[in-house]
Design a protein around this motif. Structure first.
Motif, mmCIF file in Angstrom:
data_model
loop_
_atom_site.group_PDB
_atom_site.id
_atom_site.type_symbol
_atom_site.label_atom_id
_atom_site.label_comp_id
_atom_site.label_asym_id
_atom_site.label_seq_id
_atom_site.Cartn_x
_atom_site.Cartn_y
_atom_site.Cartn_z
ATOM 1 N N THR A 166 1.295 11.022 -8.897
ATOM 2 C CA THR A 166 2.316 11.804 -9.598
ATOM 3 C C THR A 166 1.850 12.242 -10.984
ATOM 4 O OG1 THR A 166 4.051 10.615 -8.423
ATOM 5 C CG2 THR A 166 4.689 11.759 -10.452
ATOM 6 N N GLY A 167 1.121 11.427 -11.725
ATOM 7 C CA GLY A 167 0.697 11.739 -13.098
ATOM 8 C C GLY A 167 -0.618 12.493 -13.165
ATOM 9 N N GLY A 168 -1.199 12.821 -12.014
ATOM 10 C CA GLY A 168 -2.467 13.552 -12.010
ATOM 11 C C GLY A 168 -3.638 12.723 -11.574
ATOM 12 N N GLY A 169 -3.437 11.467 -11.268
ATOM 13 C CA GLY A 169 -4.522 10.628 -10.789
ATOM 14 C C GLY A 169 -4.710 10.809 -9.293
ATOM 15 N N VAL A 170 -5.364 9.830 -8.676
ATOM 16 C CA VAL A 170 -5.624 9.846 -7.235
ATOM 17 C C VAL A 170 -4.904 8.662 -6.607
ATOM 18 C CG1 VAL A 170 -7.397 9.741 -5.443
ATOM 19 C CG2 VAL A 170 -7.849 10.955 -7.605
ATOM 20 N N ALA A 171 -4.290 8.879 -5.438
ATOM 21 C CA ALA A 171 -3.590 7.789 -4.754
ATOM 22 C C ALA A 171 -4.548 6.664 -4.424
ATOM 23 C CB ALA A 171 -2.928 8.307 -3.493
ATOM 24 N N THR A 172 -4.093 5.421 -4.716
ATOM 25 C CA THR A 172 -4.938 4.242 -4.442
ATOM 26 C C THR A 172 -4.119 3.173 -3.735
ATOM 27 O OG1 THR A 172 -4.443 3.005 -6.469
ATOM 28 C CG2 THR A 172 -6.131 4.739 -6.613
ATOM 29 N N ASP A 173 -4.787 2.055 -3.443
ATOM 30 C CA ASP A 173 -4.136 0.914 -2.791
ATOM 31 C C ASP A 173 -3.424 0.024 -3.800
ATOM 32 O OD1 ASP A 173 -6.221 -0.210 -4.139
ATOM 33 O OD2 ASP A 173 -7.085 -1.267 -2.421
ATOM 34 N N GLY A 174 -3.168 0.519 -4.991
ATOM 35 C CA GLY A 174 -2.566 -0.273 -6.057
ATOM 36 C C GLY A 174 -3.625 -0.851 -6.966
ATOM 37 N N GLY A 175 -4.888 -0.655 -6.596
ATOM 38 C CA GLY A 175 -6.004 -1.066 -7.435
ATOM 39 C C GLY A 175 -6.903 0.126 -7.672
ATOM 40 N N ALA A 176 -8.184 -0.156 -7.716
ATOM 41 C CA ALA A 176 -9.125 0.932 -7.995
ATOM 42 C C ALA A 176 -9.565 1.656 -6.747
ATOM 43 C CB ALA A 176 -10.350 0.365 -8.724
ATOM 44 N N THR A 177 -9.241 1.122 -5.578
ATOM 45 C CA THR A 177 -9.695 1.713 -4.322
ATOM 46 C C THR A 177 -8.732 2.813 -3.908
ATOM 47 O OG1 THR A 177 -10.620 -0.403 -3.658
ATOM 48 C CG2 THR A 177 -10.300 1.246 -1.937
ATOM 49 N N GLY A 178 -9.224 3.954 -3.579
ATOM 50 C CA GLY A 178 -8.366 5.088 -3.286
ATOM 51 C C GLY A 178 -7.937 5.181 -1.837
ATOM 52 N N GLY A 179 -6.874 5.940 -1.630
ATOM 53 C CA GLY A 179 -6.521 6.356 -0.285
ATOM 54 C C GLY A 179 -5.479 5.567 0.453
ATOM 55 N N THR A 180 -5.473 4.259 0.394
ATOM 56 C CA THR A 180 -4.571 3.451 1.235
ATOM 57 C C THR A 180 -3.800 2.466 0.388
ATOM 58 O OG1 THR A 180 -6.269 1.777 1.659
ATOM 59 C CG2 THR A 180 -6.143 3.642 3.207
ATOM 60 N N SER A 181 -2.830 1.785 1.024
ATOM 61 C CA SER A 181 -2.047 0.746 0.343
ATOM 62 C C SER A 181 -2.635 -0.624 0.653
ATOM 63 C CB SER A 181 -0.590 0.794 0.793
ATOM 64 O OG SER A 181 -0.505 0.512 2.185
ATOM 65 N N THR A 182 -2.296 -1.571 -0.181
ATOM 66 C CA THR A 182 -2.672 -2.969 0.057
ATOM 67 C C THR A 182 -1.511 -3.678 0.750
ATOM 68 O OG1 THR A 182 -4.143 -3.049 -1.848
ATOM 69 C CG2 THR A 182 -3.299 -5.149 -1.023
ATOM 70 N N THR A 183 -1.825 -4.326 1.849
ATOM 71 C CA THR A 183 -0.790 -5.049 2.601
ATOM 72 C C THR A 183 -0.960 -6.545 2.392
ATOM 73 O OG1 THR A 183 -0.679 -3.341 4.297
ATOM 74 C CG2 THR A 183 0.180 -5.533 4.869
ATOM 75 N N LEU A 184 0.156 -7.192 2.022
ATOM 76 C CA LEU A 184 0.134 -8.650 1.827
ATOM 77 C C LEU A 184 1.029 -9.269 2.893
ATOM 78 C CD1 LEU A 184 0.594 -10.480 -1.603
ATOM 79 C CD2 LEU A 184 1.160 -11.494 0.590
ATOM 80 N N SER A 185 0.398 -9.888 3.877
ATOM 81 C CA SER A 185 1.149 -10.542 4.960
ATOM 82 C C SER A 185 1.257 -12.035 4.676
ATOM 83 C CB SER A 185 0.446 -10.321 6.299
ATOM 84 O OG SER A 185 0.388 -8.940 6.609
ATOM 85 N N VAL A 186 2.374 -12.646 5.128
ATOM 86 C CA VAL A 186 2.575 -14.086 4.930
ATOM 87 C C VAL A 186 2.642 -14.779 6.286
ATOM 88 C CG1 VAL A 186 3.755 -13.853 2.722
ATOM 89 C CG2 VAL A 186 5.086 -13.782 4.836
ATOM 90 N N THR A 187 2.287 -16.049 6.268
ATOM 91 C CA THR A 187 2.396 -16.881 7.473
ATOM 92 C C THR A 187 3.082 -18.188 7.074
ATOM 93 O OG1 THR A 187 0.211 -17.843 7.073
ATOM 94 C CG2 THR A 187 0.335 -15.925 8.543
ATOM 95 N N PRO A 188 3.765 -18.838 8.031
ATOM 96 C CA PRO A 188 4.423 -20.134 7.718
ATOM 97 C C PRO A 188 3.388 -21.169 7.302
ATOM 98 C CG PRO A 188 5.265 -19.238 9.787
ATOM 99 C CD PRO A 188 4.059 -18.411 9.419
ATOM 100 N N LEU A 189 3.697 -21.925 6.252
ATOM 101 C CA LEU A 189 2.797 -22.984 5.829
ATOM 102 C C LEU A 189 2.899 -24.172 6.789
ATOM 103 C CD1 LEU A 189 3.183 -23.130 1.934
ATOM 104 C CD2 LEU A 189 1.617 -21.766 3.327
ATOM 105 N N THR A 190 1.836 -24.931 6.874
ATOM 106 C CA THR A 190 1.837 -26.156 7.677
ATOM 107 C C THR A 190 2.284 -27.329 6.803
ATOM 108 O OG1 THR A 190 -0.467 -26.658 7.136
ATOM 109 C CG2 THR A 190 -0.043 -25.272 9.077
#
Length: 497
Positions: free
Chosen positions: A279-303
């Protein structure tokens, strides 16, 4: 016999012997029976007067037995009231003990003890009877004690009913509601993702990254919605970014300046997605420095053996606190780097009135009273980004000893019950005293009647013994006189040589 002629002296002596023998017979009868009047023929007036006195004494003796049984019935009731009073005082002590603690669980236990005492009171009242008559069992158990022969003098003792403590006209003590149980559960999940911020430090501006520009929007999305941050406004530096991510519900973020990475740890119940747009003129990233995609954070039940800090809802130093429905704090635990899920379950199980089990990443709770499980870490038990509260709440129906007001109300009822018991004890005591006094009076009256009858009919053994000796002497003298009289007649034979 008319042809036999006896001299006057002989006849007089024979008559004297007969009279003496008759008197001896009478005296012997008195000595044998102890009575000077045995039949109406002996003395009609004394005989019938004595009989009337003895009859009345016999009637009173029969009534005396009835009075004695009445005394025992009253004593049984009095002992019952005394023992019930002690049980009610024990119930009062239990209520006062409940008042001394704020623990809802302990107060719940006291309600059970209180109800057990009420059952014992009812049982004791039912066991306070004598020969089928129980003055503590209510209607139909009234006691009537008769004091005289024509039943014009009597005492009626009304029964009270303590066999049901809840009766309004009795003790008026109701069983307390012990409350119920409640259930709850919460999940413990864990998941980690990293965002590369190559070449930046915590103090660096995000716009220093080639694909980042002020005005770009970072979006964090889960099943509950999306939270956004504007570069150059909401977040300017790397530290701002870390703080913004860490402020999200159920998420913990940290930055490693050696690797230039933000590590995000989640404890949410769903997948988290992070991305930055252009939106501000940059390039879409994964929320970090890597461009193009989003970062997915999946969770699993703890043991069970997993450490709690591997979930975004916990950090070392967190304090988990348990409070009950009275805001009483029975326990708390401080989390460290090595505290496991199993340790947390054990901690919960050590709280009285709370049972915890762990399976499939979920801790299930059963509570005998209401409990709240909270943490000084706001990320605790945040299941989504939009979760408003991280408190684990367990609600159970409260007992009637939960609040001070509840207990005070019960104490008032107990005090009224004690007054009722004291009133009943006074009534029973008065009746018992009356019957005992009348019993004592009747015993003396019977004695008076029997003594009076005896004065009319009982022989004086000393006098009768003296009479017998005198009569025996008279008999001997009469026999001697008769012998002398016969000798005088025999002197005529001397004329015939």
């Amino acid at each position: 016999m008319p042809d036999i002629v006896l001299s006057s002296a002989v006849r007089d002596n024979l008559l004297s012997l007969k009279q003496t023998a008759s008197l001896q017979s009478i005296t012997q009868g008195r000595l044998a029976t102890g009575l000077k009047v045995n039949t109406a023929l002996d003395n009609p007036n004394s005989f019938f007067t004595a009989q009337s006195l003895n009859d009345r004494a016999s009637d009173l003796s029969n009534l005396l037995d009835n009075m004695g049984q009445g005394v025992q019935t009253l004593r049984a009731a009095d002992k019952g009231i005394t023992s019930i009073t002690k049980l009610v005082e024990s119930a009062k002590a239990i209520a006062n003990q409940a008042l001394q603690t704020s623990s809802e669980y302990e107060r719940k236990q006291y309600t059970s003890q209180y109800n057990d005492l009420l059952q014992q009171i009812e049982d004791m009242a039912g066991d306070s009877g004598y020969k089928g008559k129980n003055l503590l069992s209510g209607a139909g158990n009234e006691l009537e004690v008769i004091f005289n022969e024509d039943s014009t003098s009597n005492l009626t003792v009304n029964a009270v009913d303590f066999t049901d403590t809840s009766l309004d006209d009795g003790l008026n003590l109701d069983d307390l509601d012990p409350g119920g149980t409640g259930t709850s559960s919460f999940n413990i999940n864990g998941g980690v993702a990293t965002l590369d911020l190559t070449g930046l430090q915590a103090s660096s501006n995000l716009s220093d990254l080639g694909d980042w520009a002020n005005g770009d929007i970072v979006s964090v999305t889960d099943s509950s919605g999306t939270t956004t941050f504007t570069v150059g406004a909401t977040i300017t530096t790397v530290q701002d970014y870390i703080d913004a991510l860490g402020d999200l519900s159920g998420v913990h973020a940290s930055f490693d300046e050696t690797t230039d990475q933000i590590t995000i740890t989640s404890g949410l119940d769903n997948t988290l997605s992070i991305s930055k747009d252009a939106t501000g003129g940059g390039v879409a990233t994964d929320g970090g420095a890597t461009g193009g995609t989003s970062t997915t954070l999946s969770v699993t039940p703890l043991t069970a053996g997993a450490t709690l800090i591997s979930s975004g809802g916990f950090q070392a130093g967190d304090t988990i606190t348990i409070t009950d429905g009275n805001d009483f704090e029975p326990a708390s635990i401080e989390i460290d780097d090595e505290t496991t899920v199993s340790d947390l379950v054990s901690f919960l199980n050590n709280v009285k009135g709370l049972d915890a089990t762990f399976s499939g990443g979920s801790i299930s709770l059963i509570g005998e009273v209401s409990f709240d499980i909270t943490s000084d870490n706001s990320d605790f038990n945040r299941t989504t980004l939009a979760t408003a509260s991280g408190t684990v709440g367990l609600t159970a129906a409260a007992s009637e000893f939960k609040t001070d007001t509840d207990i005070d109300r019960t104490l008032q009822a107990i005090n009224a019950a004690l007054d009722e018991l004291r009133s009943a004890a006074r009534a029973m005591g008065t009746a018992l005293s009356t019957v005992e006094i009348r019993t004592d009076f009747t015993k003396h009256m019977i004695n008076t009647l029997e003594v009076g009858a005896g004065k009319l009919t009982i022989a004086d053994m000393n006098e009768e013994g003296a009479n017998m000796l005198a009569l025996q002497t008279r008999q001997q003298l009469s026999s001697t006189a008769l012998s002398l009289a016969n000798q005088a007649d025999q002197s005529v034979l001397s004329l015939f040589g």
